[in-house]
Design a protein around this motif. Sequence first.
Motif, mmCIF file in Angstrom:
data_model
loop_
_atom_site.group_PDB
_atom_site.id
_atom_site.type_symbol
_atom_site.label_atom_id
_atom_site.label_comp_id
_atom_site.label_asym_id
_atom_site.label_seq_id
_atom_site.Cartn_x
_atom_site.Cartn_y
_atom_site.Cartn_z
ATOM 1 N N LYS A 62 -30.604 15.625 -6.601
ATOM 2 C CA LYS A 62 -29.625 14.906 -7.426
ATOM 3 C C LYS A 62 -30.318 14.093 -8.505
ATOM 4 O O LYS A 62 -29.871 14.040 -9.649
ATOM 5 C CB LYS A 62 -28.767 14.000 -6.544
ATOM 6 N N THR A 65 -31.469 16.336 -11.316
ATOM 7 C CA THR A 65 -30.424 16.907 -12.156
ATOM 8 C C THR A 65 -29.661 15.858 -12.966
ATOM 9 O O THR A 65 -28.827 16.216 -13.789
ATOM 10 C CB THR A 65 -29.408 17.703 -11.302
ATOM 11 N N GLU A 66 -29.950 14.586 -12.725
ATOM 12 C CA GLU A 66 -29.290 13.516 -13.489
ATOM 13 C C GLU A 66 -29.745 13.553 -14.936
ATOM 14 O O GLU A 66 -30.913 13.811 -15.234
ATOM 15 C CB GLU A 66 -29.627 12.146 -12.903
ATOM 16 N N LYS A 67 -28.848 13.263 -15.829
ATOM 17 C CA LYS A 67 -29.197 13.199 -17.248
ATOM 18 C C LYS A 67 -29.236 11.732 -17.670
ATOM 19 O O LYS A 67 -28.422 10.936 -17.256
ATOM 20 C CB LYS A 67 -28.170 13.929 -18.096
ATOM 21 N N GLY A 68 -30.186 11.405 -18.502
ATOM 22 C CA GLY A 68 -30.187 10.053 -19.037
ATOM 23 C C GLY A 68 -31.389 9.332 -18.679
ATOM 24 O O GLY A 68 -31.756 8.303 -18.722
#
Length: 68
Positions: A62, A65-68
Motif C-alpha cells: 500500500k 502504491t501511494e501517490k504523493g
Amino acid sequence: NYAHGMLSFLILGLTFAVTGLIWCTCLALLASQFSKSLRENPTTESILNKISGVVFIGLGIKLLTEKG
C-alpha cells in the motif's frame, strides 16, 4: 447550594477515576494472561507470525502504491 454542588462534582470525578483505574487494571491483567497463553502455544505463535507478516507486506505494498 454551591458548596454541596462542588462536593458532589468532586465525588463524581473521584468515582470515575477509581472505576476507570479498576477497569483498566482488570483489562491489562486479562490481556497479559491471554497473551501469555498465546505465546506458550507454538502453533498459535506460528499462525500469528504469518498473519503479521502478511499484514506488514500488505502495508508495504500500500505504501509503494501511494501517490504523493
